[in-house]
Design an enzyme around this catalytic site. Structure first.
Site, PDB file in Angstrom:
ATOM      1  N   LYS A 127       0.846  -1.189   0.000  1.00  0.00           N
ATOM      2  CA  LYS A 127       0.000   0.000   0.000  1.00  0.00           C
ATOM      3  C   LYS A 127       0.885   1.244   0.000  1.00  0.00           C
ATOM      4  O   LYS A 127       1.561   1.537   0.987  1.00  0.00           O
ATOM      5  CB  LYS A 127      -0.926   0.040   1.215  1.00  0.00           C
ATOM      6  CG  LYS A 127      -1.999   1.115   1.033  1.00  0.00           C
ATOM      7  CD  LYS A 127      -2.682   1.511   2.319  1.00  0.00           C
ATOM      8  CE  LYS A 127      -1.968   2.617   3.037  1.00  0.00           C
ATOM      9  NZ  LYS A 127      -1.888   3.888   2.296  1.00  0.00           N
ATOM     10  N   GLY A 185       7.134   5.171   7.878  1.00  0.00           N
ATOM     11  CA  GLY A 185       6.213   6.286   8.087  1.00  0.00           C
ATOM     12  C   GLY A 185       6.476   6.941   9.422  1.00  0.00           C
ATOM     13  O   GLY A 185       7.582   6.837   9.976  1.00  0.00           O
ATOM     14  N   THR A 189       2.278   6.363  13.917  1.00  0.00           N
ATOM     15  CA  THR A 189       1.653   5.292  13.121  1.00  0.00           C
ATOM     16  C   THR A 189       2.364   3.968  13.372  1.00  0.00           C
ATOM     17  O   THR A 189       1.724   2.918  13.494  1.00  0.00           O
ATOM     18  CB  THR A 189       1.709   5.622  11.611  1.00  0.00           C
ATOM     19  OG1 THR A 189       1.352   6.987  11.412  1.00  0.00           O
ATOM     20  CG2 THR A 189       0.788   4.734  10.807  1.00  0.00           C
ATOM     21  N   GLU A 240      10.439   1.582  10.013  1.00  0.00           N
ATOM     22  CA  GLU A 240      11.352   2.694   9.715  1.00  0.00           C
ATOM     23  C   GLU A 240      10.578   3.973   9.968  1.00  0.00           C
ATOM     24  O   GLU A 240       9.670   4.314   9.205  1.00  0.00           O
ATOM     25  CB  GLU A 240      11.808   2.635   8.249  1.00  0.00           C
ATOM     26  CG  GLU A 240      12.584   1.380   7.884  1.00  0.00           C
ATOM     27  CD  GLU A 240      13.874   1.252   8.660  1.00  0.00           C
ATOM     28  OE1 GLU A 240      14.430   2.274   9.094  1.00  0.00           O
ATOM     29  OE2 GLU A 240      14.317   0.114   8.864  1.00  0.00           O
ATOM     30  N   CYS A 297      13.433  11.646   5.663  1.00  0.00           N
ATOM     31  CA  CYS A 297      13.596  11.287   7.074  1.00  0.00           C
ATOM     32  C   CYS A 297      15.042  11.455   7.527  1.00  0.00           C
ATOM     33  O   CYS A 297      15.317  11.555   8.716  1.00  0.00           O
ATOM     34  CB  CYS A 297      13.137   9.853   7.292  1.00  0.00           C
ATOM     35  SG  CYS A 297      13.932   8.704   6.164  1.00  0.00           S
ATOM     36  N   GLU A 302       9.886  16.240  15.208  1.00  0.00           N
ATOM     37  CA  GLU A 302      10.130  16.160  13.766  1.00  0.00           C
ATOM     38  C   GLU A 302       9.211  17.136  13.033  1.00  0.00           C
ATOM     39  O   GLU A 302       7.993  17.083  13.181  1.00  0.00           O
ATOM     40  CB  GLU A 302       9.857  14.734  13.278  1.00  0.00           C
ATOM     41  CG  GLU A 302      10.217  14.550  11.818  1.00  0.00           C
ATOM     42  CD  GLU A 302       9.871  13.159  11.307  1.00  0.00           C
ATOM     43  OE1 GLU A 302       8.788  12.649  11.620  1.00  0.00           O
ATOM     44  OE2 GLU A 302      10.701  12.587  10.576  1.00  0.00           O
TER      45      GLU A 302
HETATM   46  P1  NDP Z   1       2.357   8.099   8.050  1.00  0.00           P
HETATM   47  O1  NDP Z   1       2.805   7.338   9.227  1.00  0.00           O
HETATM   48  O2  NDP Z   1       1.200   9.010   8.184  1.00  0.00           O
HETATM   49  O3  NDP Z   1       1.986   7.124   6.848  1.00  0.00           O
HETATM   50  C1  NDP Z   1       2.876   6.160   6.314  1.00  0.00           C
HETATM   51  C2  NDP Z   1       2.062   5.100   5.585  1.00  0.00           C
HETATM   52  O4  NDP Z   1       1.285   4.387   6.536  1.00  0.00           O
HETATM   53  C3  NDP Z   1       1.073   5.658   4.570  1.00  0.00           C
HETATM   54  O5  NDP Z   1       0.953   4.751   3.492  1.00  0.00           O
HETATM   55  C4  NDP Z   1      -0.201   5.725   5.385  1.00  0.00           C
HETATM   56  O6  NDP Z   1      -1.330   5.749   4.574  1.00  0.00           O
HETATM   57  C5  NDP Z   1      -0.084   4.426   6.173  1.00  0.00           C
HETATM   58  N1  NDP Z   1      -0.885   4.341   7.390  1.00  0.00           N
HETATM   59  C6  NDP Z   1      -1.350   5.345   8.176  1.00  0.00           C
HETATM   60  N2  NDP Z   1      -2.079   4.826   9.206  1.00  0.00           N
HETATM   61  C7  NDP Z   1      -2.049   3.471   9.072  1.00  0.00           C
HETATM   62  C8  NDP Z   1      -2.609   2.368   9.809  1.00  0.00           C
HETATM   63  N3  NDP Z   1      -3.364   2.548  10.893  1.00  0.00           N
HETATM   64  N4  NDP Z   1      -2.373   1.120   9.378  1.00  0.00           N
HETATM   65  C9  NDP Z   1      -1.622   0.905   8.290  1.00  0.00           C
HETATM   66  N5  NDP Z   1      -1.084   1.893   7.522  1.00  0.00           N
HETATM   67  C10 NDP Z   1      -1.290   3.157   7.922  1.00  0.00           C
HETATM   68  O7  NDP Z   1       3.633   8.875   7.513  1.00  0.00           O
HETATM   69  P2  NDP Z   1       3.716   9.912   6.317  1.00  0.00           P
HETATM   70  O8  NDP Z   1       3.182   9.315   5.062  1.00  0.00           O
HETATM   71  O9  NDP Z   1       3.169  11.215   6.790  1.00  0.00           O
HETATM   72  O10 NDP Z   1       5.301  10.022   6.112  1.00  0.00           O
HETATM   73  C11 NDP Z   1       6.102  10.873   6.841  1.00  0.00           C
HETATM   74  C12 NDP Z   1       6.792  10.134   7.975  1.00  0.00           C
HETATM   75  O11 NDP Z   1       7.532   9.037   7.463  1.00  0.00           O
HETATM   76  C13 NDP Z   1       7.782  10.988   8.711  1.00  0.00           C
HETATM   77  O12 NDP Z   1       7.644  10.803  10.097  1.00  0.00           O
HETATM   78  C14 NDP Z   1       9.123  10.449   8.252  1.00  0.00           C
HETATM   79  O13 NDP Z   1      10.176  10.638   9.154  1.00  0.00           O
HETATM   80  C15 NDP Z   1       8.820   9.008   8.063  1.00  0.00           C
HETATM   81  N6  NDP Z   1       9.807   8.411   7.168  1.00  0.00           N
HETATM   82  C16 NDP Z   1      10.725   7.535   7.693  1.00  0.00           C
HETATM   83  C17 NDP Z   1      11.713   6.996   6.879  1.00  0.00           C
HETATM   84  C18 NDP Z   1      12.709   6.007   7.415  1.00  0.00           C
HETATM   85  O14 NDP Z   1      13.341   5.336   6.608  1.00  0.00           O
HETATM   86  N7  NDP Z   1      12.891   5.874   8.718  1.00  0.00           N
HETATM   87  C19 NDP Z   1      11.800   7.367   5.458  1.00  0.00           C
HETATM   88  C20 NDP Z   1      10.789   8.277   5.025  1.00  0.00           C
HETATM   89  C21 NDP Z   1       9.830   8.785   5.861  1.00  0.00           C
HETATM   90  P3  NDP Z   1      -1.931   7.133   3.980  1.00  0.00           P
HETATM   91  O15 NDP Z   1      -0.834   8.121   3.836  1.00  0.00           O
HETATM   92  O16 NDP Z   1      -2.473   6.706   2.683  1.00  0.00           O
HETATM   93  O17 NDP Z   1      -2.960   7.551   4.963  1.00  0.00           O
END
Ligand code: NDP
Length: 480
Positions: free
Chosen positions: A173, A226, A230, A248, A282, A384
């Site tokens: 997803k 993400g 989350t 991650e 990130c 962040e």
């Molecule tokens: P989110 O945590 O909001 O979302 C990440 C993904 O998880 C999206 O596909 C989102 O769907 C999905 N998601 C949200 N809620 C749920 C749930 N309850 N169950 C399953 N999936 C869910 O993060 P962002 O998209 O806002 O990304 C930014 C964040 O990602 C920042 O905190 C950043 O630091 C982190 N990040 C970490 C990296 C790493 O390698 N450590 C690399 C890049 C980013 P949808 O968006 O469709 O709602």
């Protein structure tokens, strides 16, 4: 208008309930398409397709699985321009960045793991004259790959490629905010010869499709990138079912500039590590700590380059800073800029929205922003922001820099600038960060473990770590 589909059992399919969400270009503020708002029924179909495909996919020799992944890498390369345009349109990032970073790295993910599967050796432990143990690593089965919006195809494929190479089948997803390139990947994966059901892509929101995927009993492992909140929620959901988890998560990364470093190189790279992809990586170093004796020269050179950054239409070749991914995210970043003022920060650059004329008049643009005078423990230096906002802080000695660097709940990455080799190693080993760069940033070697300490995550991706994650170790003990 563009209408995206799910990709289930090798076919493009509409969502079962027929619900869609608008797809917005953040550079123009205009809707350009629709993405399925899938639900548990779509997820279930995808998991069933993946479950049915699993025996045949795992039975293929690693070399054959790998050949198809390498073919997929080639197809991404051949379609680089289309994919880069789609990524820029979806995310607001400069087209030049999508062309040189996002899409090429997505291709290398498949090329790397396509061949890595063949180098994944079985370990043996011989007890002389008594027994021979050997460890078989079986693919865990059907796995979920969930990725964010900041580096859409790059992070999506970083998960999918090792899962497929290990012999797993995938239900993936992408973020509903940036699903376009994942949709384009559906077609390419079919062309590359992946069997039907081996890779399934379900679009939708986190709480909707994402949650259904995490909860589904047919999913044996979840690889998630993400936000930290989350990640914690997913961990709570997955734990009672004993699913393997790779998380991650967020970061608040320090960038340490010691007086003995190559200051020009440090300034140049710090511009990238602060503002690449509008600071929405990130790994961006948002807390810059500079040894006091070079604080003023660093600040002057850094600010001169910040002022020279061009914010504008992502399609223009001269643009270095594109749009922020959404209006909601722009407002979140602006609220942190307000907070920085409230916490007593001195604004050195930026701080305002940018009005880009022409087709981007309604887009979400922000000036690259720099503050100084903020305490290391204030909220702006602890939380962040995930945008083009950095702070400058002088330090007097190594211990002070290390204390401040390690003072957040996060521990993803850190950067150290010094010419003193002993100090480089000493400081690196004391930093609480899963990835440390010395005199460089975002340098990538796909064999190395990638991931964070503390609230930045659980487990490691990359190389053999990723292949191990997607497999279940089984020891076989044969009496001699
Ligand atoms: P989110 O945590 O909001 O979302 C990440 C993904 O998880 C999206 O596909 C989102 O769907 C999905 N998601 C949200 N809620 C749920 C749930 N309850 N169950 C399953 N999936 C869910 O993060 P962002 O998209 O806002 O990304 C930014 C964040 O990602 C920042 O905190 C950043 O630091 C982190 N990040 C970490 C990296 C790493 O390698 N450590 C690399 C890049 C980013 P949808 O968006 O469709 O709602």
């Amino acid at each position: 208008m563009l209408q995206l589909c799910n990709f289930i059992n090798g076919e493009l399919q509409p969502p079962a309930a027929g619900r869609y969400l608008p797809l917005l270009n953040p550079a123009t503020g205009q809707v350009f398409g629709q993405v399925p708002n899938s639900d548990a029924a779509d997820v279930d179909r995808a998991v069933q397709a993946a479950t049915a495909a699993f025996p045949a996919w795992r039975a293929l020799p690693a070399e054959e699985r790998g050949r198809r992944l390498v073919r997929l890498a080639e197809l991404i390369d051949q379609n680089l321009e289309t994919l880069a345009q789609a990524e820029s349109q979806d995310n607001g990032k400069p087209l030049s960045l999508a062309r040189t970073l996002d899409i090429p790295r997505a291709a290398s993910n498949f090329a790397f793991f396509g061949t890595a599967a063949q180098h994944f050796a079985t370990e043996t432990h011989l007890q002389e004259g008594v027994a021979l143990n050997y460890t078989v690593r079986h693919p865990v089965g059907v796995v979920a790959c969930i990725s964010p919006w900041n580096l859409p195809l790059y992070l999506f494929t970083w998960k999918i490629a090792p899962a497929l190479a290990a012999g797993c089948c995938v239900v993936a997803k992408p973020s509903e905010v940036t699903p376009y390139t994942a949709f384009l990947l559906s077609e390419l994966s079919r062309e590359a010869g992946l069997l039907a059901g081996v890779l399934n892509i379900v679009h939708g929101t986190g709480p909707g499709a994402g949650q259904a995927l995490v909860e589904h009993p047919g999913i044996r492992a979840i690889s998630f990138t993400g936000g930290t909140a989350t990640g914690a929620h997913i961990a709570r959901t997955a734990a009672p079912q004993f699913k393997k988890l790779s998380l991650e998560l967020g970061g608040k990364n320090p960038n340490l500039i010691f007086a003995d470093c190559d200051l020009d190189a440090a300034v140049q790279t710090s511009i990238r590590s602060s503002f690449a992809n509008q600071g929405q990586i990130c790994l961006c170093g948002s807390r810059i700590f500079v040894e006091r004796s070079v604080y003023e020269p660093f600040k002057a050179a850094f600010l001169a380059q910040v002022q020279a950054l061009t914010v504008g239409d992502p399609l223009e070749a001269s643009t270095q800073q594109g749009a922020i991914v959404s209006e909601a995210h722009l407002n979140k970043i602006l609220s942190y800029i307000d907070l920085a003022h409230q916490e007593g920060g001195r604004l050195l650059a930026g701080g305002q929205r940018v009005q880009v004329p022409g087709r981007c008049a309604e887009g979400y643009f922000l000036q690259p922003t720099v503050f100084e005078g903020l305490a290391p423990d204030c909220r702006v230096n602890q939380e962040e922001i995930f945008g083009p906002v950095v702070t400058l802080t002088p330090f007097d000695h190594e211990e002070e820099a290390l204390t401040w660097a390690n003072s957040t709940d996060y521990g993803l990455s850190a950067t150290v600038w010094t010419r003193d080799l002993a100090r480089a190693h000493r400081v690196a080993h004391q930093l609480q960060a899963g990835v440390v760069w010395v005199n460089t940033w975002l340098h990538r070697d796909l064999r190395t473990p990638f991931g964070g300490m503390k609230n930045s995550g659980l487990g490691r991706e990359g190389g053999l770590e990723a292949l191990r994650f997607f497999t279940e170790a089984q020891n076989v003990c044969v009496k001699l």
